[in-house]
Design a protein around this motif. Structure first.
Motif, PDB file in Angstrom:
ATOM      1  N   LEU A  75       0.976   2.173   1.369  1.00 10.22           N
ATOM      2  CA  LEU A  75       2.438   2.158   1.323  1.00 10.22           C
ATOM      3  C   LEU A  75       3.000   1.001   2.148  1.00 10.22           C
ATOM      4  N   ASN A  76       2.394   0.760   3.299  1.00  8.94           N
ATOM      5  CA  ASN A  76       2.846  -0.356   4.132  1.00  8.94           C
ATOM      6  C   ASN A  76       2.649  -1.678   3.402  1.00  8.94           C
ATOM      7  N   SER A  77       1.500  -1.833   2.754  1.00  5.53           N
ATOM      8  CA  SER A  77       1.227  -3.071   2.029  1.00  5.53           C
ATOM      9  C   SER A  77       2.219  -3.286   0.889  1.00  5.53           C
ATOM     10  N   ILE A  78       2.563  -2.196   0.201  1.00  2.00           N
ATOM     11  CA  ILE A  78       3.508  -2.317  -0.913  1.00  2.00           C
ATOM     12  C   ILE A  78       4.892  -2.703  -0.414  1.00  2.00           C
ATOM     13  N   SER A  79       5.419  -1.965   0.574  1.00  2.00           N
ATOM     14  CA  SER A  79       6.807  -2.144   0.980  1.00  2.00           C
ATOM     15  C   SER A  79       7.028  -3.390   1.822  1.00  2.00           C
TER      16      SER A  79
END
Length: 504
Positions: free
Chosen positions: A459-463
């Motif tokens: 999720l961190n990588s996506i956002s």
């Protein structure tokens, strides 16, 4: 590069003028007198709290309200839920059912019982009130029940591992009094179960609390706390040096060094407060993913930490790494040349909104961020606002462009930022995506935060790295200064302060 500095002569003149100003504000009293258990602690904040209502209030104001109003669940030294507060035990009897036990015999300072029914009412307000800042964290709660005076039962629609963590940031309210007064009336004269009770407020000048003789826990070692505020760091330092206050919060590195040079005690703590640039992806210009990437590449967090904070902050390129000392697995590194290439000759205009007086050196940080954007080819319009206005604009979806926000993980689990910022129905709502919503729900269904960590990493990588919805900048090294003979003021990394052992 922007630094704050005062010559000794100018500092002395500021001290005299500031001392007179704050004396007129009623902070008063003889700074050289007082003994343990008989003195009032004079605390100087960086800004006036926008509200003392924990339902609607940003957690920056809990430094004041948490003296009077307590969270349902206490937090230990590792920032984990502890069974030492108003709730003394809990169990997860099934994946979607939690049962909590309230401490017996506790009453609010107005005499109302601080029982399970009060806790259920507070949780219902948190889940359903239109003004609740935490409602997005409780959308999965199906029901809240109080079958007896000491038992609270929370049923969730789907499994949710962090319910006890969330209750560490839900502050217990007296239901009858809150309903009678309403949010504004309650904020004007809060009532809680804490070690202090509300004493008085002078509009725009000070708030005072006094020791609660009926407190269920360890009684304070002082008679109370008087809160005043000064937005200028130089003024806070001057007031501390002139003995007009006992503790001055939020001293930037330059003022902290000056305080140490003057022989004052300065306490430094790596805070979980994460300063982040938020990009509004639903509106121009950052509905364009290329421009979002350009903005992310233009900003150099290491230069901000070195140039503005003299290295006394922690550069942090992640959003979901919440505890001090942690770093993300994936982040964006600055590349100004590529940023300029991506912007090209389009010269897009961007608003940069920031709370000028809320966080340490925020004006300088915003100017550094804006300068980086301008070097990449953006036209930047600077919009300084007070913190209360910023919160209203964010929640009301009234902002376009970029804004600076201090993300405080009042709950030290990654979901606090995932649900609070990344989810479509979140506080910011700036990065809507059904796919990430499903991932957040999946993470919450795991046994605990450790089991969900791989999902949070993704999720961190996506956002942050792929969609560039956020540009995390740094975690703050929080400094506060203590006057001569003052001791026992303890600041915690989740923006909490314990005054109960403070003496002067």
């Amino acid at each position: 590069m922007i630094k704050n500095a005062l010559t000794p002569r100018r500092l002395a003149s500021v001290a005299v003028a500031a001392a007179v100003a704050i004396g007129a504000a009623g902070c008063g009293g003889d700074p050289g007198t007082g003994s343990a258990g008989t003195s009032t602690i004079r605390a100087l904040l960086n800004a006036q709290p926008a509200t003392l209502d924990p339902i609607a209030g940003a957690r920056s104001a809990q430094v004041v309200w948490a003296t009077m109003i307590e969270p349902l669940i206490a937090t230990d030294a590792e920032l984990e839920p502890a069974k030492t507060g108003l709730i003394t035990d809990w169990k997860r009897s099934s994946p979607d059912k939690w049962t909590f036990t309230m401490r017996e015999g506790v009453k609010f300072s107005n005499g109302e019982p601080a029982d399970a029914a009060a806790a259920a009412a507070t949780l219902e307000l948190t889940r359903s009130s239109a003004t609740s800042l935490l409602k997005t964290y409780f959308t999965n709660v199906a029901s809240i029940e109080a079958p007896d005076a000491t038992t609270i039962v929370i049923n969730t629609k789907r499994p949710q591992y962090d319910i006890p963590n969330l209750l560490t940031t839900v502050f217990l309210l007296p239901p009858k009094y809150y309903k009678q007064k309403g949010p504004a009336g309650f904020s004007a004269a809060p009532v809680g179960t804490g070690p202090y009770t509300f004493e008085a407020s002078k509009a725009g000048r000070e708030i005072s609390v006094k020791a609660n003789p009926a407190y269920w826990g360890q009684k304070p070692g002082n008679t109370g706390v008087t809160f005043t505020w000064a937005t200028e760091a130089s003024q806070r330092l001057a007031l501390l040096q002139s003995k007009s206050v006992d503790v001055a919060f939020d001293l930037p590195p330059a003022q902290a060094d000056q305080a140490k040079g003057a022989g004052l005690k300065v306490v430094s703590t790596e805070s979980a407060l994460k300063i982040t640039a938020v990009l509004e992806t639903t509106k121009a210009p950052f509905d364009n993913p290329t421009l979002r990437e350009a903005a992310a590449l233009a900003i150099n967090r290491d230069d901000i930490v070195k140039g503005i904070f003299n290295g006394k902050a922690v550069a942090d390129g992640g959003l979901l790494n919440v505890k001090p000392g942690t770093q993300p697995k994936d982040k964006v590194d600055a590349d100004p040349a590529k940023a300029k290439q991506l912007v090209g000759s389009s010269s897009p205009s961007v608003n940069l909104t920031y709370p000028a007086a809320q966080y340490t050196n925020m004006k300088e940080v915003a100017q550094a961020v804006g300068a980086s954007l301008e070097q990449a080819g953006f036209k930047v319009k600077y919009l300084p606002v007070d913190y209360g206005t910023l919160v209203k604009q964010v929640v009301g979806r009234q902002i376009n462009g970029m804004y600076m926000l201090g993300a405080v993980p009042n709950v030290a689990v990654p979901d606090f930022f995932a649900t609070g910022y990344v989810k479509t129905a979140s506080i910011t709502g700036n990065c809507p995506s059904p796919a990430t919503d499903k991932m957040i729900a999946k993470a919450l269904e795991q046994k605990d935060a450790a089991a969900a960590q791989s999902t949070y990493d993704e999720l961190n990588s996506i956002s942050v790295v792929q969609e560039h919805c956020f540009v995390p900048l740094y975690k703050q090294i929080y400094n506060y200064g203590l006057g001569s003979g003052v001791d026992g003021v303890v600041y915690g990394p989740l923006n909490s302060v314990d005054f109960t052992k403070a003496t002067r």
